[in-house]
Design a protein around this motif. Sequence first.
Motif, PDB file in Angstrom:
ATOM      1  N   ARG A  70       0.187  -0.358  -9.519  1.00  0.00           N
ATOM      2  CA  ARG A  70      -0.219  -1.732  -9.174  1.00  0.00           C
ATOM      3  C   ARG A  70       0.543  -2.203  -7.944  1.00  0.00           C
ATOM      4  NH1 ARG A  70       1.015  -7.119 -10.122  1.00  0.00           N
ATOM      5  NH2 ARG A  70      -0.764  -8.433 -10.649  1.00  0.00           N
ATOM      6  N   ALA A  71      -0.138  -2.988  -7.102  1.00  0.00           N
ATOM      7  CA  ALA A  71       0.525  -3.594  -5.943  1.00  0.00           C
ATOM      8  C   ALA A  71      -0.177  -4.902  -5.611  1.00  0.00           C
ATOM      9  CB  ALA A  71       0.497  -2.655  -4.740  1.00  0.00           C
ATOM     10  N   VAL A  72       0.596  -5.806  -5.017  1.00  0.00           N
ATOM     11  CA  VAL A  72       0.066  -7.092  -4.559  1.00  0.00           C
ATOM     12  C   VAL A  72       0.488  -7.259  -3.107  1.00  0.00           C
ATOM     13  CG1 VAL A  72       0.077  -9.596  -4.898  1.00  0.00           C
ATOM     14  CG2 VAL A  72       0.278  -8.071  -6.885  1.00  0.00           C
ATOM     15  N   GLY A  73      -0.458  -7.666  -2.278  1.00  0.00           N
ATOM     16  CA  GLY A  73      -0.169  -7.908  -0.871  1.00  0.00           C
ATOM     17  C   GLY A  73      -0.815  -9.194  -0.405  1.00  0.00           C
ATOM     18  N   VAL A  74      -0.220  -9.793   0.628  1.00  0.00           N
ATOM     19  CA  VAL A  74      -0.710 -11.044   1.185  1.00  0.00           C
ATOM     20  C   VAL A  74      -0.904 -10.843   2.681  1.00  0.00           C
ATOM     21  CG1 VAL A  74      -0.147 -13.475   1.590  1.00  0.00           C
ATOM     22  CG2 VAL A  74       0.498 -12.392  -0.573  1.00  0.00           C
ATOM     23  N   MET A  75      -1.963 -11.456   3.214  1.00  0.00           N
ATOM     24  CA  MET A  75      -2.218 -11.401   4.646  1.00  0.00           C
ATOM     25  C   MET A  75      -2.494 -12.808   5.156  1.00  0.00           C
ATOM     26  SD  MET A  75      -4.967  -9.162   6.868  1.00  0.00           S
ATOM     27  CE  MET A  75      -6.307  -9.591   5.814  1.00  0.00           C
ATOM     28  N   LYS A  76      -1.737 -13.215   6.170  1.00  0.00           N
ATOM     29  CA  LYS A  76      -1.962 -14.482   6.865  1.00  0.00           C
ATOM     30  C   LYS A  76      -3.028 -14.250   7.925  1.00  0.00           C
ATOM     31  CE  LYS A  76       1.706 -16.551   5.027  1.00  0.00           C
ATOM     32  NZ  LYS A  76       1.623 -17.575   4.055  1.00  0.00           N
TER      33      LYS A  76
ATOM     34  N   THR B 259      -4.654  -0.930   2.454  1.00  0.00           N
ATOM     35  CA  THR B 259      -3.187  -0.979   2.516  1.00  0.00           C
ATOM     36  C   THR B 259      -2.583  -1.272   1.151  1.00  0.00           C
ATOM     37  OG1 THR B 259      -3.224  -1.648   4.833  1.00  0.00           O
ATOM     38  CG2 THR B 259      -1.220  -2.165   3.583  1.00  0.00           C
ATOM     39  N   VAL B 260      -3.126  -2.253   0.448  1.00  0.00           N
ATOM     40  CA  VAL B 260      -2.571  -2.618  -0.863  1.00  0.00           C
ATOM     41  C   VAL B 260      -2.940  -1.557  -1.902  1.00  0.00           C
ATOM     42  CG1 VAL B 260      -2.511  -4.386  -2.664  1.00  0.00           C
ATOM     43  CG2 VAL B 260      -2.539  -5.053  -0.250  1.00  0.00           C
ATOM     44  N   GLY B 261      -4.183  -1.060  -1.861  1.00  0.00           N
ATOM     45  CA  GLY B 261      -4.570   0.017  -2.767  1.00  0.00           C
ATOM     46  C   GLY B 261      -3.735   1.265  -2.546  1.00  0.00           C
ATOM     47  N   GLY B 262      -3.500   1.595  -1.281  1.00  0.00           N
ATOM     48  CA  GLY B 262      -2.667   2.757  -0.960  1.00  0.00           C
ATOM     49  C   GLY B 262      -1.240   2.598  -1.451  1.00  0.00           C
ATOM     50  N   THR B 263      -0.724   1.385  -1.382  1.00  0.00           N
ATOM     51  CA  THR B 263       0.631   1.141  -1.889  1.00  0.00           C
ATOM     52  C   THR B 263       0.675   1.353  -3.395  1.00  0.00           C
ATOM     53  OG1 THR B 263       1.052  -0.424  -0.100  1.00  0.00           O
ATOM     54  CG2 THR B 263       2.501  -0.553  -2.017  1.00  0.00           C
ATOM     55  N   ALA B 264      -0.344   0.875  -4.108  1.00  0.00           N
ATOM     56  CA  ALA B 264      -0.408   1.101  -5.557  1.00  0.00           C
ATOM     57  C   ALA B 264      -0.453   2.597  -5.863  1.00  0.00           C
ATOM     58  CB  ALA B 264      -1.616   0.378  -6.152  1.00  0.00           C
ATOM     59  N   ALA B 265      -1.230   3.346  -5.078  1.00  0.00           N
ATOM     60  CA  ALA B 265      -1.309   4.790  -5.289  1.00  0.00           C
ATOM     61  C   ALA B 265       0.025   5.471  -4.980  1.00  0.00           C
ATOM     62  CB  ALA B 265      -2.430   5.388  -4.431  1.00  0.00           C
ATOM     63  N   LEU B 266       0.695   5.030  -3.920  1.00  0.00           N
ATOM     64  CA  LEU B 266       2.009   5.589  -3.575  1.00  0.00           C
ATOM     65  C   LEU B 266       3.051   5.324  -4.658  1.00  0.00           C
ATOM     66  CD1 LEU B 266       2.140   4.629   0.196  1.00  0.00           C
ATOM     67  CD2 LEU B 266       2.190   6.968  -0.711  1.00  0.00           C
ATOM     68  N   SER B 267       2.850   4.278  -5.452  1.00  0.00           N
ATOM     69  CA  SER B 267       3.818   3.951  -6.513  1.00  0.00           C
ATOM     70  C   SER B 267       3.948   5.078  -7.529  1.00  0.00           C
ATOM     71  CB  SER B 267       3.410   2.658  -7.231  1.00  0.00           C
ATOM     72  OG  SER B 267       2.315   2.884  -8.111  1.00  0.00           O
ATOM     73  N   ARG B 268       3.004   5.997  -7.532  1.00  0.00           N
ATOM     74  CA  ARG B 268       3.064   7.152  -8.438  1.00  0.00           C
ATOM     75  C   ARG B 268       3.969   8.247  -7.904  1.00  0.00           C
ATOM     76  NH1 ARG B 268       2.304   5.420 -13.265  1.00  0.00           N
ATOM     77  NH2 ARG B 268       0.354   4.297 -13.550  1.00  0.00           N
ATOM     78  N   GLY B 269       4.486   8.066  -6.655  1.00  0.00           N
ATOM     79  CA  GLY B 269       5.541   8.950  -6.165  1.00  0.00           C
ATOM     80  C   GLY B 269       5.129  10.099  -5.280  1.00  0.00           C
ATOM     81  N   PHE B 270       3.863  10.142  -4.840  1.00  0.00           N
ATOM     82  CA  PHE B 270       3.409  11.239  -3.996  1.00  0.00           C
ATOM     83  C   PHE B 270       2.712  10.707  -2.750  1.00  0.00           C
ATOM     84  CE2 PHE B 270       3.701  12.984  -8.225  1.00  0.00           C
ATOM     85  CZ  PHE B 270       4.311  14.203  -8.015  1.00  0.00           C
ATOM     86  N   TYR B 271       2.837  11.473  -1.652  1.00  0.00           N
ATOM     87  CA  TYR B 271       2.085  11.137  -0.454  1.00  0.00           C
ATOM     88  C   TYR B 271       0.596  11.208  -0.780  1.00  0.00           C
ATOM     89  CZ  TYR B 271       6.189  11.393   2.545  1.00  0.00           C
ATOM     90  OH  TYR B 271       7.399  11.172   3.142  1.00  0.00           O
ATOM     91  N   ILE B 272      -0.163  10.272  -0.209  1.00  0.00           N
ATOM     92  CA  ILE B 272      -1.600  10.205  -0.452  1.00  0.00           C
ATOM     93  C   ILE B 272      -2.342   9.993   0.857  1.00  0.00           C
ATOM     94  CG2 ILE B 272      -1.453   9.351  -2.826  1.00  0.00           C
ATOM     95  CD1 ILE B 272      -2.368   6.814  -0.287  1.00  0.00           C
ATOM     96  N   VAL B 273      -3.629  10.263   0.829  1.00  0.00           N
ATOM     97  CA  VAL B 273      -4.540   9.885   1.907  1.00  0.00           C
ATOM     98  C   VAL B 273      -5.747   9.218   1.255  1.00  0.00           C
ATOM     99  CG1 VAL B 273      -3.804  11.645   3.558  1.00  0.00           C
ATOM    100  CG2 VAL B 273      -5.648  12.155   1.954  1.00  0.00           C
ATOM    101  N   THR B 274      -6.381   8.339   1.998  1.00  0.00           N
ATOM    102  CA  THR B 274      -7.581   7.684   1.491  1.00  0.00           C
ATOM    103  C   THR B 274      -8.727   8.687   1.502  1.00  0.00           C
ATOM    104  OG1 THR B 274      -6.819   5.604   2.441  1.00  0.00           O
ATOM    105  CG2 THR B 274      -9.148   5.724   1.793  1.00  0.00           C
ATOM    106  N   SER B 275      -9.412   8.784   0.374  1.00  0.00           N
ATOM    107  CA  SER B 275     -10.548   9.681   0.246  1.00  0.00           C
ATOM    108  C   SER B 275     -11.868   8.927   0.392  1.00  0.00           C
ATOM    109  CB  SER B 275     -10.492  10.383  -1.118  1.00  0.00           C
ATOM    110  OG  SER B 275     -11.617  11.174  -1.328  1.00  0.00           O
TER     111      SER B 275
END
Length: 142
Positions: free
Chosen positions: A31-37, A60-76
């Motif tokens: 899970r991740a939460v992000g804010v954009m002005k 960006t926020v989805g990728g951060t949530a995926a990174l929280s699992r501890g591995f490098y990722i790329v958007t598919s």
Amino acid sequence: MDHEELKFERNHQGGHAQDMNMQIVEVDDGRAVGVMKIEDRMLNPYGAIHGGVLFSLADTVGGTAALSRGFYIVTSNGTINYLRGTRNSREITAIATEVKTGKTLSIYDVEMEDEHGKLVAKAVMTYCSLGVPLDRGDHVDY
């Protein structure tokens, strides 16, 4: 890498997310939460937030949530539905929640709402794990 380190890294690595005023405010497992002005340069010719800006926030926020699992990722893959006009919106909050995580592919729902509490867009993002732990510190080629 723990969640606070990941949040710090995502907020200070420069590049597109910082250029677009994105700030990760919370990271937890899956899970991740992000804010954009929002600035005028992010609007389409009709005065609403450009769809690509919202997609960038979702990724960006989805990728951060995926990174929280501890591995490098790329958007598919990513899909987005624009649900409401944003002519009166100046801040968007995105909440990414894990739907499924696997060895290779992980799926996240990303809901985006404006400062008035209105749901303006919803995305489904898929990420591919590269199988390399974040804390290895190696440069990853992909």
